[in-house]
Scaffold this active site. Structure first.
Site, PDB file in Angstrom:
ATOM      1  N   LEU A  28     -38.776 113.362  30.592  1.00 22.83           N
ATOM      2  CA  LEU A  28     -40.168 113.884  30.531  1.00 22.83           C
ATOM      3  C   LEU A  28     -40.799 114.023  32.140  1.00 22.83           C
ATOM      4  O   LEU A  28     -41.850 113.626  31.406  1.00 22.83           O
ATOM      5  CB  LEU A  28     -40.957 114.313  29.114  1.00 22.83           C
ATOM      6  CG  LEU A  28     -40.119 114.930  27.923  1.00 22.83           C
ATOM      7  CD1 LEU A  28     -41.469 113.707  26.660  1.00 22.83           C
ATOM      8  CD2 LEU A  28     -40.182 116.174  27.986  1.00 22.83           C
ATOM      9  N   ASP A  71     -30.347 109.693  36.545  1.00 20.74           N
ATOM     10  CA  ASP A  71     -28.846 109.101  37.258  1.00 20.74           C
ATOM     11  C   ASP A  71     -29.254 108.072  36.528  1.00 20.74           C
ATOM     12  O   ASP A  71     -28.792 106.988  35.792  1.00 20.74           O
ATOM     13  CB  ASP A  71     -28.607 109.201  38.502  1.00 20.74           C
ATOM     14  CG  ASP A  71     -28.280 109.956  39.011  1.00 20.74           C
ATOM     15  OD1 ASP A  71     -28.303 111.830  38.262  1.00 20.74           O
ATOM     16  OD2 ASP A  71     -29.163 110.389  39.931  1.00 20.74           O
TER      17      ASP A  71
END
Ligand code: ATP
Ligand code: RIB
Length: 311
Positions: free
Chosen positions: A224, A255
């Site tokens: 989020l 990532d």
């Protein structure tokens, strides 16, 4: 305590061309930038470098072109300690690239030309199977062909390996992929696209997660941004807040998050503690410029934590 956990990443490698601008360009508009940087990226390679900097032994499976940029990308992986024997230099394609703009809030727009990523084959993964079979975690994203992702997940799961799938950038997923996933980690937009539910509040996040769990995934982690991450599994769900930082560049936050999640689980953490660690590593990343170059080492994460106010 065991030695370094082994993590294998199957995915993309790109050269990122990043322009920092006062604001992101609108369609049809040219914005004059402030700085330019060419730096290694690609969701797969970023996850590999992040995992290695956090202390895992990492193998990368992917393709680059047989060109100058491809050589630079392989060198960048090696410099971060990533094993590159399964990175193929494809003679018939070019190295993937990403055109990125970053604004003063650290937000970005990204356009990717996948090049050799698109030529990755099941056979490339098959060759790495002896290593995948020894790994504690397999990390996957969606910048390589979906049939390769599906194959890798299925074969890893058969061997009892925990599979982490970051479904980014969004593509519809085959239904039989879900049962092979230990942790599915969409952001809000991808979770909405996968479920057809809009992420308006925590109740809606719960509905999205339930739908994804029903398809067979063991854990769902909806990221989020500055709000943190929503974790759901069969025993319950909770929102784990992000650390409060001033972002410089959010490129690669996902990532960093995924790599940290997998490394922590591979080290024996519970999924909940792994999400907390992933929030920490990703927060540290967003304070630095560059998708791959900005990924923190373990000791930098510890030092960063020392200077933070807990969420
Ligand atoms: P990206 O595509 O930019 O790599 P993403 O859309 O896949 O990211 P996000 O949900 O934006 O994923 O971010 C991943 C994680 O990074 C978040 O769950 C959070 O832990 C961390 N993060 C992102 N932005 C911020 C921020 N502004 N402050 C603190 N943490 C952040
Ligand atoms: O997640 C960030 C990455 O997405 C960038 O490095 C860029 O190459 C794109 O693939």
């Amino acid at each position: 305590m065991m030695g370094k956990p082994i993590v294998t990443v199957v995915g993309s490698l790109h050269m990122d061309f990043t322009v920092v601008t006062d604001r992101l360009p609108s369609p049809g508009e040219t914005v004059i930038g402030k700085t330019f940087k060419m730096s290694p990226g690609g969701k797969g390679a970023n996850q590999a470098v992040a995992s290695s900097r956090l202390g895992a032994k990492v193998y990368m499976v992917g393709r680059v072109g047989r060109d100058y940029l491809g050589s630079l990308l392989v060198e960048a992986l090696k410099k971060s300690g990533v094993e590159t024997a399964f990175v193929i230099k494809d003679p018939s394609s070019y190295t993937g690239i990403a055109l990125i703009t970053v604004d003063p809030q650290g937000r970005n727009t990204i356009a990717v030309a996948p090049g050799a990523d698109g030529a990755l084959r099941k056979e490339d993964v098959e060759r790495a199977m002896p290593i995948i079979a020894q790994s504690s975690a397999l990390l996957l994203q969606l910048e390589v062909p979906i049939e390769v992702v599906t194959y890798a997940a299925e074969e890893a799961r058969k061997r009892g390996i925990k599979v982490f799938l970051n479904p980014a950038p969004f593509k519809p997923l085959p239904e039989d992929l879900y049962r092979n996933i230990f942790a599915l980690t969409p952001n809000e937009v991808e979770a909405s696209a996968l479920t057809g539910i809009e992420a308006k509040d925590e109740e809606k996040l719960g509905k999205m997660a339930s739908k994804l769990l029903d398809l067979g995934t063991e854990n769902v982690v909806i990221t989020l941004g500055s709000k943190g991450a929503f974790l759901a599994h069969r025993k319950g769900s909770l929102l784990i807040p992000a650390y409060r930082v001033k972002p410089l560049d959010t490129t690669g936050a996902g990532d960093a998050f995924n790599a940290a999640l997998a490394v922590a689980v591979a080290e024996g953490s519970s999924i909940e503690d792994a999400v907390r660690f992933a929030n920490l590593v990703a927060a540290c990343k967003v304070t630095k410029l560059g998708a791959q170059e900005g990924l923190p080492k373990r000791n930098e994460v510890e030092a960063f934590k020392g200077g933070l106010i807990s969420p």
